[in-house]
Design a protein around this motif. Sequence first.
Motif, PDB file in Angstrom:
ATOM      1  N   ASN A 169      -1.367  -5.774  19.841  1.00  0.00           N
ATOM      2  CA  ASN A 169      -1.337  -4.508  20.662  1.00  0.00           C
ATOM      3  C   ASN A 169      -0.820  -3.570  20.640  1.00  0.00           C
ATOM      4  OD1 ASN A 169      -2.627  -2.337  21.700  1.00  0.00           O
ATOM      5  ND2 ASN A 169      -2.891  -2.868  23.504  1.00  0.00           N
ATOM      6  N   THR A 170       0.214  -3.660  19.038  1.00  0.00           N
ATOM      7  CA  THR A 170       1.168  -3.342  19.376  1.00  0.00           C
ATOM      8  C   THR A 170       1.003  -1.666  18.779  1.00  0.00           C
ATOM      9  OG1 THR A 170       1.332  -3.163  16.710  1.00  0.00           O
ATOM     10  CG2 THR A 170       2.142  -5.414  17.906  1.00  0.00           C
ATOM     11  N   SER A 171       2.614  -1.106  18.508  1.00  0.00           N
ATOM     12  CA  SER A 171       2.218   0.907  17.463  1.00  0.00           C
ATOM     13  C   SER A 171       1.644   0.501  16.089  1.00  0.00           C
ATOM     14  CB  SER A 171       4.118   0.746  18.104  1.00  0.00           C
ATOM     15  OG  SER A 171       4.930   0.030  17.237  1.00  0.00           O
ATOM     16  N   LEU A 172       2.468  -0.626  16.141  1.00  0.00           N
ATOM     17  CA  LEU A 172       1.725  -0.351  14.285  1.00  0.00           C
ATOM     18  C   LEU A 172       0.359  -0.659  14.412  1.00  0.00           C
ATOM     19  CD1 LEU A 172       4.713  -2.225  12.639  1.00  0.00           C
ATOM     20  CD2 LEU A 172       4.989  -0.084  13.048  1.00  0.00           C
ATOM     21  N   VAL A 173      -0.420  -1.342  14.626  1.00  0.00           N
ATOM     22  CA  VAL A 173      -1.604  -1.839  15.237  1.00  0.00           C
ATOM     23  C   VAL A 173      -2.010  -0.331  15.283  1.00  0.00           C
ATOM     24  CG1 VAL A 173      -3.373  -2.422  15.966  1.00  0.00           C
ATOM     25  CG2 VAL A 173      -1.572  -3.892  15.441  1.00  0.00           C
ATOM     26  N   LYS A 174      -1.488   0.175  16.383  1.00  0.00           N
ATOM     27  CA  LYS A 174      -2.116   1.998  16.597  1.00  0.00           C
ATOM     28  C   LYS A 174      -1.744   2.999  15.414  1.00  0.00           C
ATOM     29  CE  LYS A 174      -1.572   0.394  21.429  1.00  0.00           C
ATOM     30  NZ  LYS A 174      -0.092   0.966  22.606  1.00  0.00           N
ATOM     31  N   LEU A 175      -1.003   2.659  14.540  1.00  0.00           N
ATOM     32  CA  LEU A 175      -0.990   3.440  13.457  1.00  0.00           C
ATOM     33  C   LEU A 175      -1.720   3.662  12.366  1.00  0.00           C
ATOM     34  CD1 LEU A 175       3.037   4.155  13.270  1.00  0.00           C
ATOM     35  CD2 LEU A 175       1.230   6.419  13.627  1.00  0.00           C
ATOM     36  N   GLY A 176      -2.508   2.262  13.024  1.00  0.00           N
ATOM     37  CA  GLY A 176      -3.813   1.976  11.418  1.00  0.00           C
ATOM     38  C   GLY A 176      -2.889   1.065  10.133  1.00  0.00           C
ATOM     39  N   ILE A 177      -1.381   0.632  10.463  1.00  0.00           N
ATOM     40  CA  ILE A 177      -0.736  -0.296   9.008  1.00  0.00           C
ATOM     41  C   ILE A 177      -0.020  -1.616   9.137  1.00  0.00           C
ATOM     42  CG2 ILE A 177       0.729   2.323   8.513  1.00  0.00           C
ATOM     43  CD1 ILE A 177       2.402   1.864   9.778  1.00  0.00           C
ATOM     44  N   SER A 222       0.369  -1.132  -0.346  1.00  0.00           N
ATOM     45  CA  SER A 222       0.142  -0.039   0.253  1.00  0.00           C
ATOM     46  C   SER A 222       0.871   1.675  -0.386  1.00  0.00           C
ATOM     47  CB  SER A 222      -1.356  -0.185   1.489  1.00  0.00           C
ATOM     48  OG  SER A 222      -1.438  -1.459   0.854  1.00  0.00           O
ATOM     49  N   PRO A 223       0.891   1.988  -1.719  1.00  0.00           N
ATOM     50  CA  PRO A 223       1.592   3.370  -1.382  1.00  0.00           C
ATOM     51  C   PRO A 223       1.166   4.336  -0.256  1.00  0.00           C
ATOM     52  CG  PRO A 223       1.059   3.071  -3.271  1.00  0.00           C
ATOM     53  CD  PRO A 223       0.285   1.665  -2.669  1.00  0.00           C
ATOM     54  N   GLU A 224       0.058   3.987   0.602  1.00  0.00           N
ATOM     55  CA  GLU A 224      -0.407   4.967   1.408  1.00  0.00           C
ATOM     56  C   GLU A 224       0.521   4.644   2.572  1.00  0.00           C
ATOM     57  OE1 GLU A 224      -3.348   2.602   0.949  1.00  0.00           O
ATOM     58  OE2 GLU A 224      -2.077   3.195  -0.001  1.00  0.00           O
ATOM     59  N   LYS A 225       0.786   3.758   2.783  1.00  0.00           N
ATOM     60  CA  LYS A 225       1.213   3.544   4.140  1.00  0.00           C
ATOM     61  C   LYS A 225       2.839   3.886   4.001  1.00  0.00           C
ATOM     62  CE  LYS A 225      -2.369  -0.549   5.261  1.00  0.00           C
ATOM     63  NZ  LYS A 225      -2.392  -1.877   5.342  1.00  0.00           N
ATOM     64  N   VAL A 226       3.148   4.307   3.021  1.00  0.00           N
ATOM     65  CA  VAL A 226       4.549   4.104   3.134  1.00  0.00           C
ATOM     66  C   VAL A 226       5.114   5.698   4.403  1.00  0.00           C
ATOM     67  CG1 VAL A 226       6.783   5.267   1.405  1.00  0.00           C
ATOM     68  CG2 VAL A 226       5.289   3.857   0.740  1.00  0.00           C
ATOM     69  N   GLU A 227       4.807   7.718   4.236  1.00  0.00           N
ATOM     70  CA  GLU A 227       5.026   8.107   5.185  1.00  0.00           C
ATOM     71  C   GLU A 227       4.267   7.887   6.791  1.00  0.00           C
ATOM     72  OE1 GLU A 227       2.732  11.903   4.339  1.00  0.00           O
ATOM     73  OE2 GLU A 227       3.867  11.845   1.939  1.00  0.00           O
ATOM     74  N   VAL A 240      11.367   3.358   9.486  1.00  0.00           N
ATOM     75  CA  VAL A 240      11.057   2.552   8.744  1.00  0.00           C
ATOM     76  C   VAL A 240      11.473   2.631   6.490  1.00  0.00           C
ATOM     77  CG1 VAL A 240      10.377   0.527   7.903  1.00  0.00           C
ATOM     78  CG2 VAL A 240      10.289   0.994  10.458  1.00  0.00           C
ATOM     79  N   VAL A 241      12.483   2.651   6.472  1.00  0.00           N
ATOM     80  CA  VAL A 241      12.116   2.323   4.915  1.00  0.00           C
ATOM     81  C   VAL A 241      11.068   1.422   4.482  1.00  0.00           C
ATOM     82  CG1 VAL A 241      13.680   2.385   2.393  1.00  0.00           C
ATOM     83  CG2 VAL A 241      14.897   3.535   4.850  1.00  0.00           C
ATOM     84  N   ALA A 242      10.283   2.573   4.055  1.00  0.00           N
ATOM     85  CA  ALA A 242       9.440   1.308   3.244  1.00  0.00           C
ATOM     86  C   ALA A 242       9.495   1.950   1.534  1.00  0.00           C
ATOM     87  CB  ALA A 242       7.488   1.666   3.698  1.00  0.00           C
ATOM     88  N   VAL A 243       9.211   0.133   1.433  1.00  0.00           N
ATOM     89  CA  VAL A 243       9.377   0.301  -0.860  1.00  0.00           C
ATOM     90  C   VAL A 243       8.039  -0.450  -0.957  1.00  0.00           C
ATOM     91  CG1 VAL A 243      10.559  -1.037  -2.375  1.00  0.00           C
ATOM     92  CG2 VAL A 243      12.074   0.282  -0.517  1.00  0.00           C
TER      93      VAL A 243
END
Length: 344
Positions: free
Chosen positions: A181-189, A43-48, A55-58
């Motif tokens: 219930n991780t930090s990434l879940v809380k970010l919605g990614i 998902s490109p919208e999750k890169v930022e 984290v670098v997202a490709v």
Amino acid sequence: MPESDKTRIFVTGATGYIGGSVLSALLSHPRATSFQITVLIRSPEKVELFNSVGVVAVVGSNQDLEKLTEHARDSDVVLACADADDLQAARAILLGLKKRYDETGRVPILIHTSGTGVFIDDAAGNYATDNIYSDLDILMIESLPKTQPHREVDIEIVAAGEKGYVRTYIILPSTIYGIANTSLVKLGIQNPYSKQIPKLIKASIDRKQGGVVGKGLNLWPNIHIDDTATLYTTVFDAAVKGPGEAGHGREGFYFGANGEHCVGRISEVIAELLYEMKVGESPEPTVFTEEELRKYFGGPYLGSNSRVRAERAKLIGWNPVHTVDSLWASLKLETEAMPEIQNI
């Protein structure tokens, strides 16, 4: 720390239930500032959002074989947490790691996700097996036919490890449970839900009745998602310390389990919960038809046995804290979390 001195880590499946939990654990690792982490996401919208946590997202997927090879080539450690049965993706990653070895002379690390589904039988829910696999019993693991789930990829990875250009570690989670219930879940990614138990819940909701495969006598091991994440970081820590710290190659199988359950009992609890919620017609589960098994699960997989002893990781310090009691406690939360329930 200079960028050139950092441990370069590449993670696939980072938005998934396992991969996201593993990535979150790496981001909170005591040595996190010494990591340079790259992830492959669809998902490109999750890169930022990934960029916001360093984290670098490709953008790409397991089908982008050239990207897998390229980023594996640039990495000291690859954590493959996407599709356990994608042989072409595994080969692409191994190709990149071989290129890294050829160019640098340093042996990179691959931590690959498989699963205890490799041990399934055709019980169809009608009996519990006495066959129990230990991750210290290499010959027993090697006796498995290539036709078992995950096995073809596992064989290829072990073979690469035996050639010496990569150190391979294969992690085999069992039935993973618990809402992440991780930090990434809380970010919605990150997806916070497992697959196995939610699939059973969704099927039961759809048929308006809890379901069971056969007699429901088959047995499976289980592991909480948080203990799964610490299993990966325990293996990761040992692997980066050096080749003598933990078994790898043929001796690099690490089972993820800290309890065992009768699958039929899960069916019973779900049926009881759905009945209480006025979704199920009876508190007793009814037997899935063959047509339903194909529709909801792709076959009778849910009726198989898979019994293991997770011993190897404990030798290097893994200390799971959740027991089977946590599994039973999680079922109500997992059921209530289903969108199908929330929309009723």
